[in-house]
Design a protein around this motif. Sequence first.
Motif, mmCIF file in Angstrom:
data_model
loop_
_atom_site.group_PDB
_atom_site.id
_atom_site.type_symbol
_atom_site.label_atom_id
_atom_site.label_comp_id
_atom_site.label_asym_id
_atom_site.label_seq_id
_atom_site.Cartn_x
_atom_site.Cartn_y
_atom_site.Cartn_z
ATOM 1 N N ASN A 1 -6.090 8.111 -6.638
ATOM 2 C CA ASN A 1 -5.982 6.676 -6.617
ATOM 3 C C ASN A 1 -7.195 6.129 -7.544
ATOM 4 O O ASN A 1 -8.341 6.245 -6.979
ATOM 5 C CB ASN A 1 -6.065 6.200 -5.192
ATOM 6 C CG ASN A 1 -5.692 4.583 -5.163
ATOM 7 O OD1 ASN A 1 -6.069 3.822 -6.360
ATOM 8 N ND2 ASN A 1 -5.193 4.151 -4.160
ATOM 9 N N ARG B 1 -6.638 -8.809 -8.547
ATOM 10 C CA ARG B 1 -7.564 -7.711 -8.394
ATOM 11 C C ARG B 1 -8.885 -7.840 -9.078
ATOM 12 O O ARG B 1 -8.599 -8.623 -10.192
ATOM 13 C CB ARG B 1 -6.861 -6.346 -8.613
ATOM 14 C CG ARG B 1 -6.036 -5.968 -7.238
ATOM 15 C CD ARG B 1 -5.221 -4.644 -7.524
ATOM 16 N NE ARG B 1 -4.204 -4.535 -6.521
ATOM 17 C CZ ARG B 1 -3.237 -3.783 -6.662
ATOM 18 N NH1 ARG B 1 -3.052 -3.078 -7.691
ATOM 19 N NH2 ARG B 1 -2.417 -3.931 -5.553
ATOM 20 N N TYR C 1 -7.951 7.947 1.736
ATOM 21 C CA TYR C 1 -7.773 7.445 0.246
ATOM 22 C C TYR C 1 -6.954 8.503 -0.399
ATOM 23 O O TYR C 1 -7.597 9.796 -0.013
ATOM 24 C CB TYR C 1 -8.697 6.772 -0.323
ATOM 25 C CG TYR C 1 -9.963 7.505 -0.780
ATOM 26 C CD1 TYR C 1 -9.907 8.292 -1.890
ATOM 27 C CD2 TYR C 1 -11.123 7.301 -0.231
ATOM 28 C CE1 TYR C 1 -10.933 9.061 -2.352
ATOM 29 C CE2 TYR C 1 -12.242 8.140 -0.637
ATOM 30 C CZ TYR C 1 -12.073 9.071 -1.639
ATOM 31 O OH TYR C 1 -13.199 9.643 -2.116
ATOM 32 N N VAL D 1 0.999 -1.247 0.037
ATOM 33 C CA VAL D 1 -0.204 0.008 -0.015
ATOM 34 C C VAL D 1 0.809 1.200 0.122
ATOM 35 O O VAL D 1 0.681 2.172 -0.697
ATOM 36 C CB VAL D 1 -0.900 0.227 1.359
ATOM 37 C CG1 VAL D 1 -1.761 1.232 1.071
ATOM 38 C CG2 VAL D 1 -1.694 -1.228 1.409
ATOM 39 N N GLY E 1 -13.352 -9.584 -7.170
ATOM 40 C CA GLY E 1 -14.335 -9.621 -5.931
ATOM 41 C C GLY E 1 -13.677 -9.945 -4.626
ATOM 42 O O GLY E 1 -14.214 -9.970 -3.616
ATOM 43 N N ILE E 2 -12.351 -9.959 -4.631
ATOM 44 C CA ILE E 2 -11.598 -10.473 -3.288
ATOM 45 C C ILE E 2 -11.735 -9.342 -2.261
ATOM 46 O O ILE E 2 -12.030 -9.377 -1.076
ATOM 47 C CB ILE E 2 -10.063 -10.887 -3.338
ATOM 48 C CG1 ILE E 2 -10.071 -12.169 -4.239
ATOM 49 C CG2 ILE E 2 -9.388 -11.125 -2.227
ATOM 50 C CD1 ILE E 2 -8.720 -12.806 -4.721
ATOM 51 N N GLY E 3 -11.311 -8.096 -2.739
ATOM 52 C CA GLY E 3 -11.372 -6.880 -2.139
ATOM 53 C C GLY E 3 -12.908 -6.842 -1.181
ATOM 54 O O GLY E 3 -12.824 -6.597 -0.240
ATOM 55 N N PHE F 1 -13.760 2.012 -5.335
ATOM 56 C CA PHE F 1 -13.924 0.897 -4.470
ATOM 57 C C PHE F 1 -14.375 1.291 -3.117
ATOM 58 O O PHE F 1 -15.611 0.669 -2.565
ATOM 59 C CB PHE F 1 -12.654 0.146 -4.260
ATOM 60 C CG PHE F 1 -12.589 -0.916 -3.319
ATOM 61 C CD1 PHE F 1 -13.242 -2.211 -3.710
ATOM 62 C CD2 PHE F 1 -12.178 -0.938 -1.919
ATOM 63 C CE1 PHE F 1 -13.302 -3.340 -2.859
ATOM 64 C CE2 PHE F 1 -12.234 -2.018 -1.180
ATOM 65 C CZ PHE F 1 -12.888 -3.261 -1.645
HETATM 66 C C1 LIG Z 1 -8.790 -1.067 -3.806
HETATM 67 C C2 LIG Z 1 -8.449 -2.755 -4.059
HETATM 68 C C3 LIG Z 1 -8.298 -3.103 -2.269
HETATM 69 C C4 LIG Z 1 -9.693 -3.223 -4.521
HETATM 70 O O1 LIG Z 1 -9.278 -4.689 -4.400
HETATM 71 P P1 LIG Z 1 -10.060 -5.849 -5.538
HETATM 72 O O2 LIG Z 1 -9.992 -6.963 -5.075
HETATM 73 O O3 LIG Z 1 -9.437 -5.299 -6.741
HETATM 74 O O4 LIG Z 1 -11.492 -5.119 -5.541
HETATM 75 P P2 LIG Z 1 -12.999 -6.095 -5.831
HETATM 76 O O5 LIG Z 1 -12.442 -7.164 -7.174
HETATM 77 O O6 LIG Z 1 -13.660 -6.380 -4.943
HETATM 78 O O7 LIG Z 1 -13.611 -5.097 -6.754
HETATM 79 C C5 LIG Z 1 -13.044 -4.309 -8.076
HETATM 80 C C6 LIG Z 1 -13.958 -4.903 -9.271
HETATM 81 O O8 LIG Z 1 -14.350 -6.161 -9.225
HETATM 82 C C7 LIG Z 1 -15.689 -6.084 -9.478
HETATM 83 N N1 LIG Z 1 -16.300 -7.072 -8.366
HETATM 84 C C8 LIG Z 1 -16.590 -6.914 -7.079
HETATM 85 N N2 LIG Z 1 -17.199 -7.830 -6.569
HETATM 86 C C9 LIG Z 1 -17.084 -8.895 -7.485
HETATM 87 C C10 LIG Z 1 -17.718 -10.333 -7.502
HETATM 88 N N3 LIG Z 1 -18.239 -10.936 -6.330
HETATM 89 N N4 LIG Z 1 -17.290 -10.812 -8.819
HETATM 90 C C11 LIG Z 1 -16.666 -10.256 -9.664
HETATM 91 N N5 LIG Z 1 -16.415 -8.841 -9.788
HETATM 92 C C12 LIG Z 1 -16.549 -8.337 -8.842
HETATM 93 C C13 LIG Z 1 -16.072 -4.637 -9.194
HETATM 94 O O9 LIG Z 1 -17.086 -4.374 -9.929
HETATM 95 C C14 LIG Z 1 -14.833 -4.041 -9.624
HETATM 96 O O10 LIG Z 1 -14.679 -4.026 -10.841
HETATM 97 P P3 LIG Z 1 -13.516 -3.059 -11.701
HETATM 98 O O11 LIG Z 1 -12.396 -3.504 -11.269
HETATM 99 O O12 LIG Z 1 -13.916 -3.184 -13.089
HETATM 100 O O13 LIG Z 1 -13.772 -1.568 -10.937
HETATM 101 C C15 LIG Z 1 -7.269 -3.132 -4.916
HETATM 102 O O14 LIG Z 1 -7.170 -2.655 -6.234
HETATM 103 C C16 LIG Z 1 -5.931 -2.577 -4.253
HETATM 104 O O15 LIG Z 1 -5.253 -3.166 -3.484
HETATM 105 N N6 LIG Z 1 -5.408 -1.431 -4.707
HETATM 106 C C17 LIG Z 1 -3.959 -1.081 -4.584
HETATM 107 C C18 LIG Z 1 -3.942 -0.770 -3.073
HETATM 108 C C19 LIG Z 1 -5.012 0.333 -2.711
HETATM 109 O O16 LIG Z 1 -5.510 1.335 -3.650
HETATM 110 N N7 LIG Z 1 -5.507 0.361 -1.529
HETATM 111 C C20 LIG Z 1 -6.410 1.192 -0.967
HETATM 112 C C21 LIG Z 1 -5.824 2.411 -0.478
HETATM 113 S S1 LIG Z 1 -6.962 3.475 0.478
#
Ligand SMILES: CC(C)(COP(=O)(O)OP(=O)(O)OC[C@H]1O[C@@H](n2cnc3c(N)ncnc32)[C@H](O)[C@@H]1OP(=O)(O)O)[C@@H](O)C(=O)NCCC(=O)NCCS
Length: 321
Positions: free
Chosen positions: A293, A261, A289, A180, A264-266, A299
């Motif tokens: 970003n 990423r 945030y 991060v 849906g893991i986040g 998110f």
């Molecule tokens: C921000 C962050 C934590 C999001 O994590 P992630 O696992 O990519 O998040 P999700 O997958 O749950 O959600 C993101 C995407 O998945 C989609 N999604 C959510 N739930 C889903 C599911 N059940 N199945 C499929 N897709 C899904 C969302 O619509 C979204 O689509 P997009 O990428 O086209 O926008 C990640 O991008 C990250 O680590 N970024 C770098 C560090 C950072 O910025 N941290 C936050 C600092 S404040």
Amino acid sequence: MPWVIRDVVNDINKAVAQRWQSLDPLLPRPSDLPEGCMPPLLVTGDNSRPSGLGVCRHQYVAADTLAQTWGAATKLVLSMRLRGPDVAAAADDLITQWRTHLVGQQQAYADDTAAVVNWPSRDVTGVPAILRHGLQPLTVIAVRPKARPANVGTAQPEGLVIRPAGPDDLDAVAELELGVVRYDAHFGGSIPRPATEALVRAETQAALAKRPGWTWLAEQDGQPVALTVVEPPAAATWIADMTRTGATAYLQTMFVRPDERSGGIGAALVRHVHGELDARGIDLTLLHYSQVNPLSAPFWHRMGYRPLWSTWEARPAATLR
Ligand SMILES: CC(C)(COP(=O)(O)OP(=O)(O)OC[C@H]1O[C@@H](n2cnc3c(N)ncnc32)[C@H](O)[C@@H]1OP(=O)(O)O)[C@@H](O)C(=O)NCCC(=O)NCCS
């Protein structure tokens, strides 16, 4: 503070409390003003009654704290209280006075300095004045009130295991924490320092030793792929007064490995953590945030957070116009 100024502060704070509440019910009641580096800067309205005031504080952030990884080493911070109705003119006047003060300070010209204004995100009338003085919107403090639902599907990615982290997870958690820091450096949100790695490790070790834990890992095939770390209310007092009263936690870290990423893991991890926070009686969760970003802002908004404060900065401090 002399009694005349105290009367003015009380009077303005009362008006500001009303204005803030009408703009955003999740803002706090304005606290008493902090002690500044000089008497408060004043703005006078048409009837010669003070319509606003500002206090400048010089914060020197120690090199042996992680706080220095999350911003400039010297912060010159202006706290403004403006009665309105002409917030833009009053903000302009105060920042102009503040600039005169800053450009007379040799320290404001050093690279590792920032002129900082925290401004309620929904108080949009002040924004043109802040922009005019060359301040940039760097970070946002966002808030989620208890039980506010997320705006994403509830399906759990196949095989994902979410569990509290413990002392044996030190290496994995520290590495994800550093992820991060490195990612946020692209947006000026973090400034990696020579001491950052060691400090992250030490802080992580201390957090993982506590029970109950406030750190969660998501694993795929036994491998850690994502991390969420929360500061419980007792550790979040440094930021809790930025929102209304209530048990306030601070979501300190959220990171999903780059190749995991968008699946849906986040969302699954944060949904799980929100369930824990709601069950532990947390009323409000705050987080930072970086404004630009591209991953975190959308998110967090989907996960039920919205902007509360915007932090505007000019780096170095003397670049304030
Ligand atoms: C921000 C962050 C934590 C999001 O994590 P992630 O696992 O990519 O998040 P999700 O997958 O749950 O959600 C993101 C995407 O998945 C989609 N999604 C959510 N739930 C889903 C599911 N059940 N199945 C499929 N897709 C899904 C969302 O619509 C979204 O689509 P997009 O990428 O086209 O926008 C990640 O991008 C990250 O680590 N970024 C770098 C560090 C950072 O910025 N941290 C936050 C600092 S404040």
